[in-house]
Design an enzyme around this catalytic site. Structure first.
Site, short mmCIF file in Angstrom:
data_model
loop_
_atom_site.label_atom_id
_atom_site.label_comp_id
_atom_site.label_asym_id
_atom_site.label_seq_id
_atom_site.Cartn_x
_atom_site.Cartn_y
_atom_site.Cartn_z
N HIS A 168 23.53 27.76 -48.79
CA HIS A 168 23.22 28.39 -47.50
C HIS A 168 22.27 29.59 -47.65
O HIS A 168 22.07 30.13 -48.72
CB HIS A 168 24.49 28.77 -46.73
CG HIS A 168 25.39 29.77 -47.36
ND1 HIS A 168 26.49 30.27 -46.71
CD2 HIS A 168 25.36 30.38 -48.57
CE1 HIS A 168 27.11 31.13 -47.48
NE2 HIS A 168 26.45 31.22 -48.61
N GLU A 169 21.65 29.92 -46.52
CA GLU A 169 20.59 30.93 -46.44
C GLU A 169 19.38 30.55 -47.28
O GLU A 169 18.72 31.42 -47.87
CB GLU A 169 21.12 32.32 -46.84
CG GLU A 169 22.33 32.79 -46.08
CD GLU A 169 22.17 32.74 -44.57
OE1 GLU A 169 21.02 32.70 -44.08
OE2 GLU A 169 23.19 32.72 -43.87
N GLY A 170 19.07 29.28 -47.31
CA GLY A 170 17.92 28.80 -48.08
C GLY A 170 18.38 28.23 -49.40
O GLY A 170 18.85 28.97 -50.27
#
Length: 610
Positions: free
Chosen positions: A458-460
């Site tokens: 998550h978050e890239g």
């Protein structure tokens, strides 16, 4: 968790000299005493409200009872304690209820909550949401929404991904259309009707706060009624769960946002993760179709605005990953000190009549503990260094602030991804130290591993961060950010070379730095992005190891030579650094070999051959 505080104090005060920030006008009311008081408060809340319930929120997952999402009462109590502590607005101005704390202190304080229970969570998304609004929202959006997030009355989310568009944000299909001919006259901002589906929304539905402020990426149709392709068509909208008036009070109307389902995850089970339908008609509002949302920033600049929150969240995920690595280390260290198993190597150990020794006396167990320590404390140094750059960017002299901005650009992919990968390895080693017990729910290390595994996604994702690092960050502005970083690493090397006991590490770091620089040039030698980025992940792994080795060497510069072999804490640092330089840094050339030759093995593998 008590083991964390001495490490935090050393890194903050001895290494980063954070107490010197009180000489700056913004922080002039503060001193080490006030910083310590904040750390004391957060450590206490984490110990009392978070740690005892970490297993509870893992086993009692969020559930939907047909009307609302149900969470354990402990989650509500933890949120209220966190909000009452003032940490949601810790770095904000006094005139909006903040404490004007340095971000470095705020980040350090947040580590206590993450070590205690990353699954319960703190205010990461809420603070990031509010900070974005403070940077890009209208005055009334700040007043009505951001300030109520800072005081804990509202919470916030970020709504980016869709079922068909996870990391590929240019493919989002959620659309926003003007809400009537007077859409631009709404005091809360240009008013739109938002329709679409969003997925993987952390804290997207709950009863912890009065309201939930969703920041939603959506596309505004062009004159022909079609969505603009690519990222240029993306705008950002503030879509509250419950409608709010210009006075900040709830109107009593539910916005047209429906919970489509809960995602059942491997880890982070205490945090609600949702699929949300915007404007499907389940909660019709004000006689129109679609959820009501307010434009944030300018049309077409949604992704630029959202990156304000995304970059902040990426550093937050790096800290969460670091904290989980440290939590596993502390648990396995405690276990290793108590668990008897086996006998010493050598003649004495062959006598079955001799008592067993504790497993911490075995060299291989020490290896696993040292690896965890080197990963976790090295990552913590990196996260606090990045936080210190944030303070420099906001309060430093113009030239220093610009340097801090560029260094953060280069380091953010590393800060997010390196702890996510190598503190996951630390958590795996924590299970290994426990042996078969580590694989059971009788001990917390299996949960730490499960919670950790999300952080590479998550978050890239890991691959996206690698492509960002090699494809954009190290070459942006003519490579100036990379040059600045190399300059700081070289300064540490030069200082270490003046100390005979650190010269070996300094020379090893110098060779690694030269190799990363050469690999960067070789990757881009043909100017072909597909060739350069085919091995972006090995590049990022090598780059990250270079940075962590630099952190360790710079930390050792703080330790007086006469103390390095005398004080247990310093002896531990010296050995952890030595482990990293002897066992980890030598991996850099192997990772970079495929980067330097632009090895096409992965890119050229035919699909049918799998």
């Amino acid at each position: 968790m008590s083991s964390l505080r001495p490490v935090v104090d050393f890194l903050l005060y001895d290494w980063l000299k954070v107490d010197q920030l009180s000489q700056r006008s913004r922080f002039s009311d503060h001193s080490r005493d006030t910083f310590d008081a904040v750390l004391d408060t957060c450590e206490r809340i984490a110990r009392e409200k978070y740690a005892p319930h970490n297993r509870l929120v893992d086993t009692e997952e969020p559930r939907f009872d047909g009307e609302k999402v149900v969470l354990p009462a402990a989650t509500k109590q933890a949120w209220e304690a966190y909000a009452e502590s003032g940490m949601l607005s810790a770095a904000q101005d006094y005139d909006i209820g903040g404490m004007q704390l340095p971000y470095t202190v705020e980040a350090a304080a947040g580590a206590f909550f993450a070590v205690a229970s990353v699954s319960i969570g703190g205010g990461l998304l809420t603070v990031g949401n509010a900070n974005l609004l403070m940077a890009h929202g209208t005055d009334l959006q700040k007043q009505v929404f951001a300030l109520n997030e800072f005081n804990g009355r509202f919470s916030g989310t970020m709504c980016l991904s869709e079922p068909q568009a996870g990391s590929s944000l240019s493919d989002v299909a959620t659309r926003a259309t003007p809400d009537g001919p007077d859409f631009e006259s709404d005091p809360l901002g240009p008013r739109y009707r938002v329709r679409g589906n969003k997925m993987w929304i952390s804290a997207g539905e709950h009863e912890l706060t009065e309201n939930i402020v969703h920041l939603v990426l959506a596309k505004i149709p062009g004159p022909d009624g079609k969505l603009v392709a690519g990222t240029r068509g993306i705008s950002l909208f503030l879509v509250p769960k419950k409608l709010v008036g210009p006075d900040g009070q709830l109107t009593g109307e539910r916005n047209d946002i429906a919970l489509a389902g809960l995602n059942h995850k491997l880890g982070w089970r205490g945090t609600t993760n949702t699929l949300l339908n915007f404007g499907e008609g389940k909660f019709p509002v004000r006689g129109g179709a679609g959820a009501i949302g307010y434009l944030v920033g300018k049309p077409g600049e949604g992704l630029r605005c959202m990156f304000h929150m995304m970059n902040e969240a990426r550093i937050g995920i790096g800290m969460a990953a670091t904290a989980l690595g440290l939590a596993g280390y502390y648990a396995s260290l405690d276990y290793a000190k108590q668990r008897p198993q086996g006998r010493p190597v050598g003649p004495a150990g062959k006598d079955p009549g001799q008592p067993q020794v504790r497993i911490i006396e075995h060299a291989d167990v020490k290896r696993m503990l040292l690896a965890q320590k080197s990963y976790g404390e090295g990552a913590l140094a990196l996260m606090l260094y990045c936080a210190r750059l944030v303070d420099e960017q906001h309060t430093g002299a113009p030239e220093a602030a610009d340097e801090a901005r560029l260094l953060l650009e280069v380091l953010t992919p590393i800060a997010k991804s390196w702890p996510s990968e190598f503190c996951l390895e630390a958590n795996s080693l924590a299970i290994q130290v426990h042996g078969g017990y580590g694989y059971t729910r009788d001990f917390p290390v299996e949960q730490y591993w499960r919670d950790q595994r999300l952080n590479m996604i998550h978050e890239g994702t890991h691959g996206i961060q690698a492509a960002d690092l090699l494809g954009r960050k190290v070459v942006m502005e003519g490579g100036r950010g990379l040059q600045l970083l190399a300059g700081r690493i070289n300064a540490t090397i030069e200082a270490a070379l003046q100390r005979p006991h650190l010269a070996e590490h300094a020379n090893a770091l110098a060779k690694a730095l030269q190799r990363v620089g050469a690999a960067t040039k070789a990757a881009w030698a043909t100017g072909d992005p597909s060739a350069a980025l085919a091995n972006a992940v090995p590049y990022m792994q090598a780059f990250g190891h270079l940075v962590i080795a630099w952190m360790w060497l710079d930390v050792l510069l703080t330790v007086p030579a006469q103390e390095q072999a005398r004080t247990p804490a310093h002896v531990g640092r010296v050995h952890a650094a030595r482990y990293f330089f002897h066992y980890e840094l030598p991996k850099v050339p192997a990772w970079l070999a495929v980067v330097e030759t632009r090895d096409p093995t992965c890119a050229q593998m035919p699909e049918e051959a799998f």
